[in-house]
Design a protein around this motif. Sequence first.
Motif, PDB file in Angstrom:
ATOM      1  N   GLU A  98       0.827  -1.217   0.000  1.00 40.52           N
ATOM      2  CA  GLU A  98       0.000   0.000   0.000  1.00 40.52           C
ATOM      3  C   GLU A  98       0.858   1.263   0.000  1.00 40.52           C
ATOM      4  O   GLU A  98       0.539   2.248  -0.670  1.00 40.52           O
ATOM      5  N   ALA A  99       1.940   1.249   0.766  1.00 34.08           N
ATOM      6  CA  ALA A  99       2.771   2.447   0.883  1.00 34.08           C
ATOM      7  C   ALA A  99       3.646   2.683  -0.344  1.00 34.08           C
ATOM      8  O   ALA A  99       3.838   3.824  -0.777  1.00 34.08           O
ATOM      9  N   PHE A 100       4.157   1.601  -0.939  1.00 37.01           N
ATOM     10  CA  PHE A 100       5.162   1.749  -1.981  1.00 37.01           C
ATOM     11  C   PHE A 100       4.710   1.273  -3.363  1.00 37.01           C
ATOM     12  O   PHE A 100       5.500   1.250  -4.295  1.00 37.01           O
ATOM     13  N   GLY A 101       3.445   0.884  -3.502  1.00 33.97           N
ATOM     14  CA  GLY A 101       2.912   0.568  -4.828  1.00 33.97           C
ATOM     15  C   GLY A 101       3.208  -0.831  -5.302  1.00 33.97           C
ATOM     16  O   GLY A 101       3.725  -1.010  -6.416  1.00 33.97           O
ATOM     17  N   GLY A 102       2.865  -1.837  -4.511  1.00 33.51           N
ATOM     18  CA  GLY A 102       3.240  -3.195  -4.856  1.00 33.51           C
ATOM     19  C   GLY A 102       2.223  -4.000  -5.642  1.00 33.51           C
ATOM     20  O   GLY A 102       2.574  -5.037  -6.201  1.00 33.51           O
ATOM     21  N   VAL A 201      -2.927  12.683  -9.251  1.00 37.16           N
ATOM     22  CA  VAL A 201      -2.792  11.812 -10.408  1.00 37.16           C
ATOM     23  C   VAL A 201      -3.561  10.528 -10.145  1.00 37.16           C
ATOM     24  O   VAL A 201      -3.808  10.132  -9.006  1.00 37.16           O
ATOM     25  N   LEU A 202      -3.915   9.851 -11.222  1.00 36.24           N
ATOM     26  CA  LEU A 202      -4.797   8.688 -11.156  1.00 36.24           C
ATOM     27  C   LEU A 202      -4.277   7.611 -10.209  1.00 36.24           C
ATOM     28  O   LEU A 202      -5.015   7.084  -9.367  1.00 36.24           O
ATOM     29  N   VAL A 203      -3.000   7.266 -10.321  1.00 36.29           N
ATOM     30  CA  VAL A 203      -2.469   6.190  -9.489  1.00 36.29           C
ATOM     31  C   VAL A 203      -2.477   6.579  -8.020  1.00 36.29           C
ATOM     32  O   VAL A 203      -2.716   5.740  -7.143  1.00 36.29           O
ATOM     33  N   MET A 250       6.770  10.524  -2.057  1.00 35.69           N
ATOM     34  CA  MET A 250       7.479  10.061  -3.250  1.00 35.69           C
ATOM     35  C   MET A 250       6.596  10.214  -4.479  1.00 35.69           C
ATOM     36  O   MET A 250       5.447   9.770  -4.473  1.00 35.69           O
ATOM     37  N   PRO A 251       7.086  10.803  -5.539  1.00 29.37           N
ATOM     38  CA  PRO A 251       6.295  10.867  -6.766  1.00 29.37           C
ATOM     39  C   PRO A 251       6.115   9.470  -7.357  1.00 29.37           C
ATOM     40  O   PRO A 251       6.927   8.568  -7.123  1.00 29.37           O
ATOM     41  N   ALA A 252       5.055   9.308  -8.109  1.00 26.57           N
ATOM     42  CA  ALA A 252       4.771   8.004  -8.714  1.00 26.57           C
ATOM     43  C   ALA A 252       5.924   7.533  -9.592  1.00 26.57           C
ATOM     44  O   ALA A 252       6.184   6.328  -9.694  1.00 26.57           O
TER      45      ALA A 252
END
Length: 358
Positions: A98-102, A201-203, A250-252
């Motif tokens: 959840e935090a780092f986009g896994g 942004v979407l993500v 952190m940016p995407a």
Amino acid sequence: DSGLVAALAARERPILTFSVATQDPALDESPLAEQVARRHGTQHLTLPVDADLLPRFDALVAGLCAPLGDPSAANVFAIAEAAKERVGVVLTGDGGDEAFGGYSSFWAYYHATRLQRLLPQSARPLADEIATRVRKLPPPWRRAGTLLHYAAAPIERSIEGTGWVAHDLRSSLFTTEAAAALDDPFAHHRQSLRAIPGGDVLVDRAMTNHFRTILPGDYLAKVDGATMAVSLEARCPFLDVDLLELAARMPASVRFSEGKPKAMLRRMARRVLPRDILKGRKRGFVAPVGSWLRGSWRELVHDVVLGDLPKRGWFQKPALERIVKRHREGHDHGYLIWTLLVLERWLQLAQRTSDSPP
């Protein structure tokens, strides 16, 4: 994520580590967990989780604060039972994705964010119609269609496709009276999304929504219920407030650099985790409940899902019979049947508790 937590914790003191093993090689991550344990010198215990959980099913269900249908609770419960004999508190890897986009959906939303910039607003309805047709094709066309759908459709609508029970199948299960009384299952997602700034942004909107809904409503509730069922405390280092705030800044483009999910953590993990883990595909923490329900759990499914549950007037018995029959024939309805089984058994146990004398 749990491997990274174990590796860093082992630097501070000798630790115990636990993993589960299943009979399904596609789901079994125990060999990878054992590699981490050997590399960092932990005292490791691998626990088989199989259909023999059946006698302890009621204990698992009774420990849940609500009828939660996530089958991976079986894995957490097995670890909790063994860990409680040795420790009072365990650390988990929850929150890292959840935090780092896994998650793969986050990766898809990231690329959809980039694609969206190329799609004029006026072209998006047509693009979404094309995406709907392409998503009915086999992979990799289906994945391409999903990516286009995420880019073209409003996120409030694309998020509806993330459920694991198809809308038509879900609707076919309920009686007319029950269907009329039910709320929209995605209403809480739309409410969450409305509270997220539209300029994000979407993500980022997708990840924030997941963090506010699925993480507390499913993943953390599952861990809390399965561990507290045996009076064990669970802690999630990735949900440390300072770490979450750092991740949020952190940016995407950093989270998904090199075109990979969770790129920042992957770079850090190279220092402490075996190469096989870094190169392996994400499997999730899944129990093979589908095979259990076809095998030694058949009688329980027959008695509870086909016998007791229809008496409540919420589900159409012929629809339930059709789902169970198709599952036994090889179609995968394991998650759905597990959810129905947990629902009815949880209600029975709750009623039994309320009827007991003080």
